[in-house]
Design a protein around this motif. Structure first.
Motif, PDB file in Angstrom:
ATOM      1  N   ASN A   1       0.803  -1.217   0.000  1.00 30.17           N
ATOM      2  CA  ASN A   1       0.000   0.000   0.000  1.00 30.17           C
ATOM      3  C   ASN A   1       0.841   1.275   0.000  1.00 30.17           C
ATOM      4  OD1 ASN A   1       0.672  -0.909   2.665  1.00 30.17           O
ATOM      5  ND2 ASN A   1      -0.643   0.679   3.497  1.00 30.17           N
TER       6      ASN A   1
ATOM      7  N   TYR B   1      -6.686  -5.498   1.535  1.00 29.24           N
ATOM      8  CA  TYR B   1      -8.126  -5.711   1.387  1.00 29.24           C
ATOM      9  C   TYR B   1      -8.921  -4.539   1.938  1.00 29.24           C
ATOM     10  CZ  TYR B   1     -12.811  -7.521   2.251  1.00 29.24           C
ATOM     11  OH  TYR B   1     -14.165  -7.680   2.288  1.00 29.24           O
ATOM     12  N   LYS B   2      -9.862  -4.044   1.156  1.00 30.27           N
ATOM     13  CA  LYS B   2     -10.865  -3.075   1.584  1.00 30.27           C
ATOM     14  C   LYS B   2     -12.199  -3.511   1.002  1.00 30.27           C
ATOM     15  CE  LYS B   2      -8.148  -0.195   3.772  1.00 30.27           C
ATOM     16  NZ  LYS B   2      -8.287   0.096   5.203  1.00 30.27           N
TER      17      LYS B   2
ATOM     18  N   ASP C   1     -14.126  -1.777  -2.053  1.00 26.94           N
ATOM     19  CA  ASP C   1     -13.584  -1.831  -3.414  1.00 26.94           C
ATOM     20  C   ASP C   1     -13.394  -3.259  -3.922  1.00 26.94           C
ATOM     21  OD1 ASP C   1     -13.347   0.927  -3.921  1.00 26.94           O
ATOM     22  OD2 ASP C   1     -11.476   1.039  -2.789  1.00 26.94           O
ATOM     23  N   TYR C   2     -13.624  -4.237  -3.071  1.00 30.04           N
ATOM     24  CA  TYR C   2     -13.237  -5.609  -3.379  1.00 30.04           C
ATOM     25  C   TYR C   2     -13.888  -6.140  -4.653  1.00 30.04           C
ATOM     26  CZ  TYR C   2     -12.442 -10.620  -2.723  1.00 30.04           C
ATOM     27  OH  TYR C   2     -12.079 -11.929  -2.908  1.00 30.04           O
TER      28      TYR C   2
ATOM     29  N   SER D   1      -7.170   3.642  -3.709  1.00 34.64           N
ATOM     30  CA  SER D   1      -7.937   2.465  -4.133  1.00 34.64           C
ATOM     31  C   SER D   1      -7.175   1.637  -5.161  1.00 34.64           C
ATOM     32  CB  SER D   1      -9.301   2.877  -4.694  1.00 34.64           C
ATOM     33  OG  SER D   1      -9.164   3.646  -5.873  1.00 34.64           O
TER      34      SER D   1
ATOM     35  N   HIS E   1      -5.956  -1.666  -3.783  1.00 32.65           N
ATOM     36  CA  HIS E   1      -6.902  -2.523  -3.077  1.00 32.65           C
ATOM     37  C   HIS E   1      -7.124  -3.835  -3.839  1.00 32.65           C
ATOM     38  CE1 HIS E   1      -8.778   1.170  -0.877  1.00 32.65           C
ATOM     39  NE2 HIS E   1      -7.584   0.820  -0.413  1.00 32.65           N
TER      40      HIS E   1
ATOM     41  N   SER F   1      -6.932  -9.908   6.182  1.00 32.66           N
ATOM     42  CA  SER F   1      -7.652  -9.982   4.918  1.00 32.66           C
ATOM     43  C   SER F   1      -8.501 -11.243   4.823  1.00 32.66           C
ATOM     44  CB  SER F   1      -6.639  -9.963   3.764  1.00 32.66           C
ATOM     45  OG  SER F   1      -7.252 -10.321   2.538  1.00 32.66           O
TER      46      SER F   1
ATOM     47  N   GLU G   1      -8.152   5.185   3.938  1.00 35.41           N
ATOM     48  CA  GLU G   1      -8.450   5.310   2.533  1.00 35.41           C
ATOM     49  C   GLU G   1      -9.631   6.253   2.317  1.00 35.41           C
ATOM     50  OE1 GLU G   1      -6.237   2.140   1.249  1.00 35.41           O
ATOM     51  OE2 GLU G   1      -6.277   3.011   1.664  1.00 35.41           O
TER      52      GLU G   1
END
Length: 476
Positions: A33, A76-77, A80-81, A98, A101, A156, A433
């Motif tokens: 990130n 992992y978010k 936005d996955y 993003s 992500h 995650s 984020e």
């Protein structure tokens, strides 16, 4: 790249990119990130970022000396996955975050793997892996992680699923800036096996950032090769690739077999890439290298997306579309956009607060490997991520699933993986984020500017961002 201002200064990678230096050993990595996302964007399927330094792409599998190495880039978010990789240079304050992500499509591809994996890499930890190591030692060094660990929301969820499914011999991670080894058990038909998990600290004095592991003698020539099964998976699933912020339509359980390669599909890609399918030594400079002799304050042209010749060659050989092509015009290498803006390259205080080392944690030397499943929500900003992830087809009934490029039964034979012997450890930091507003298409996302004032929300684990690592990030 998304980092606090005090870290925005040039380090030494440009010397490897320009050819001034060369990595003395082959280095394989995944993205985290705090990356130069515009450079990695050029290589969605992986490639050389510098001579002898190879990027695995958003997800990928390669072979070296008979060792099968896989990886998943990003963190992992949940919000936005299920989107596609719609972000592209030039980034705004939202897409610069993003862009790194993890996406469901990258995980879906990895779930199609049937042959054993020896080493797997992710940036953030698989959900629940902390339950299989010395938690008290972790708390002594990173006490602020305790609430999320006790709720089983740290890490995650997709990586947790992959850990259970792929059962690699080793799993290396980072992101939390601490060393942490663990031994993860897996119930298998032929008995109990283990994944040796290791995360390491960041690269600073008096921190445990390096560990050497002996994985045994090479079972093949010491050269980097593409993985035939992964090449076949990449070809079969290319029609599912989504480059928009809309939800990605993925196959259900019954449809998945159409995208799982059989022996014939593997043979077809082997004919094109060779046996073994060697990774081409075709690194090219696509952006003008940094020149340390220019003044620190200068006018820098904003650069358009660049089509990397490595990606072009790979996609052409595999017979798939290059996902980097856009409706917008892309630049050829070294062609800047005519819109310069002043960027201050000088840096402020970049000192980090040094912390004491955690106690050494030993892991048994079992050579067994297999996998365990953990699913939960991840990283700092959502405790509903797991629920979102477990509903991949929500609101997607109107989407038509593309057909695979070729089909076949899931009859891929399993091959024996290399036997290992070993050790373990852990690392990296979390950051906040800003989400991409709903309804923004990829055509205008790169020029999106904030229109109104956004209410600031208190982060659930704000302490993580104001920890001793002193790497906080502004977040709305």
């Amino acid at each position: 790249m998304a980092v606090p201002p005090k870290y925005r200064h040039m380090e030494t990678f440009y010397k490897y990119y320009s050819g001034e230096k060369k990595a003395p050993v082959l280095t394989i990595f995944i993205g985290g990130n705090h990356e130069a996302s515009n450079h990695l964007w050029e290589l969605p399927y992986g490639g050389w970022v510098a001579p002898n330094i190879f990027y695995l792409g958003y997800s990928g599998v390669v072979n070296y000396g008979g060792i099968r190495i896989g990886g998943l880039s990003g963190i992992y978010k949940g919000h936005d996955y299920h989107k596609g990789h719609f972000e592209r240079p030039p980034y705004n304050d939202s897409t610069v975050r993003s862009a790194y992500h993890v996406r469901s499509f990258d995980v879906f591809m990895l779930k199609l793997i049937s042959q054993p994996i020896d080493i797997f890499m992710s940036h953030d930890w698989p959900l629940g892996v902390y339950h299989h190591g010395n938690l008290e030692a972790l708390y002594r060094f990173k006490g602020f992680l305790r609430p999320e660990i006790e709720r089983n929301t740290l890490g995650s969820p997709p990586a947790g699923e992959l850990l259970s499914l792929l059962k690699p011999k080793y799993w290396f991670a980072a992101h939390l800036h601490t060393k942490f080894p663990a031994l993860v058990p897996h119930d298998c038909q032929d008995g109990l096996k283990f994944t040796k998990f290791l995360a390491l600290d960041k690269c600073l004095p008096r921190r445990e950032f390096l560990q050497v592991i002996d994985v045994g003698p090479a079972q093949a020539p010491l050269e980097l090769t593409y993985d035939p099964e992964w090449l076949a998976i990449t070809k079969l699933t290319s029609t599912l690739n989504n480059a928009t912020p809309r939800l990605t339509s993925l196959p259900n359980a019954q449809q998945t077999s159409q995208f799982r390669p059989d022996g014939k599909a593997v043979e077809e890609v082997a004919k094109v890439f060779g046996n073994p399918p060697k990774v081409l030594d075709n690194f090219e400079i696509t952006s003008a290298p940094y020149n340390p002799h220019v003044p620190k304050k200068t006018k820098i042209s904003q650069v358009l997306p660049v089509i990397n010749p490595q990606t072009e060659t790979f996609c052409t050989m595999l017979g798939i579309n290059n996902p980097c092509y856009l409706e917008k015009k892309c630049a050829t290498p070294l062609t800047p956009c005519p819109n310069p803006e002043e960027i201050d390259l000088s840096d402020g205080d970049d000192d980090c607060v040094l912390q004491g080392n955690p106690d050494e944690i030993d892991v048994g030397d079992d050579d067994d490997d297999d996998e365990t499943m953990h699913i939960s929500s991840s990283d700092a900003d959502t405790n509903t991520g797991a629920n979102n992830m477990n509903k991949p087809n929500q609101n997607r009934s109107h989407l038509e699933l593309p057909k695979p490029m070729n089909t076949g039964p899931s009859s891929m034979e399993h091959t024996c993986s290399v036997s290992f012997a070993d050790d373990t450890s852990q690392t990296d930091i979390k950051e906040s984020e800003r989400t991409m507003p709903e309804g923004v298409s990829h055509e205008d996302s790169s020029v999106l500017e904030p229109q109104k004032k956004v209410m600031k929300l208190k982060r659930r684990n704000q302490s993580l961002y104001t920890s001793n690592d002193n790497e906080q990030d502004s977040d709305n």
